[in-house]
Design an enzyme around this catalytic site. Structure first.
Site, PDB file in Angstrom:
ATOM      1  N   CYS A  63       1.022  -1.165  -0.222  1.00 21.20           N
ATOM      2  CA  CYS A  63      -0.063  -0.011  -0.052  1.00 21.20           C
ATOM      3  C   CYS A  63       1.086   1.232   0.065  1.00 21.20           C
ATOM      4  O   CYS A  63       2.096   1.321  -0.248  1.00 21.20           O
ATOM      5  CB  CYS A  63      -0.885  -0.045   1.252  1.00 21.20           C
ATOM      6  SG  CYS A  63      -0.083   0.359   2.785  1.00 21.20           S
ATOM      7  N   ARG A  64       0.502   2.378   0.423  1.00 23.43           N
ATOM      8  CA  ARG A  64       1.179   3.458   0.351  1.00 23.43           C
ATOM      9  C   ARG A  64       2.168   3.525   1.338  1.00 23.43           C
ATOM     10  O   ARG A  64       3.262   3.813   1.274  1.00 23.43           O
ATOM     11  CB  ARG A  64       0.137   4.739   0.765  1.00 23.43           C
ATOM     12  CG  ARG A  64       0.935   6.074   0.591  1.00 23.43           C
ATOM     13  CD  ARG A  64      -0.190   7.319   0.663  1.00 23.43           C
ATOM     14  NE  ARG A  64       0.764   8.406   0.844  1.00 23.43           N
ATOM     15  CZ  ARG A  64       0.953   9.030   2.239  1.00 23.43           C
ATOM     16  NH1 ARG A  64       0.709   8.375   3.152  1.00 23.43           N
ATOM     17  NH2 ARG A  64       1.377  10.066   2.365  1.00 23.43           N
TER      18      ARG A  64
END
Length: 99
Positions: A63-64
């Site tokens: 993810c980020r």
């Protein structure tokens, strides 16, 4: 929860290993740049797309920053999948990116 660093993932890719990468960010985030070869399954859709995954296949979740991928990793492991969280997410990624 199993974890892997971005450096370990990068090194594995550079060594020619085929990794099963799942990016759980939203579509708009993934379009800004993602790890080559990763597939996008937004976190909110993960439970609905479980039939697309194989319980015998190891997955690395991205993810980020590592928060959503941590949630996804815990969820997948609870469901009987072999999932590992990529710590630091795309913010720490220094390798190639596709758009």
């Amino acid at each position: 929860m199993k974890e892997i660093t971005v450096q370990e993932v990068q090194q594995s890719i550079e060594n020619g290993n085929k990794l099963n990468l799942i990016d759980v960010r939203e579509v708009s985030e993934v379009q800004e740049g993602h790890v080559p070869g990763s597939i996008n399954i937004p976190l909110g859709l993960l439970e609905f797309r479980l039939p697309e995954l194989d319980k015998n296949t190891p997955y690395i979740i991205i993810c980020r920053s590592g928060g959503r991928s941590g949630q996804a990793t815990e969820f997948l492991n609870y469901q009987g999948y072999n999932a590992t969280n990529m710590v630091g997410g795309m913010l720490a990624w220094e390798g190639k990116v596709e758009q």
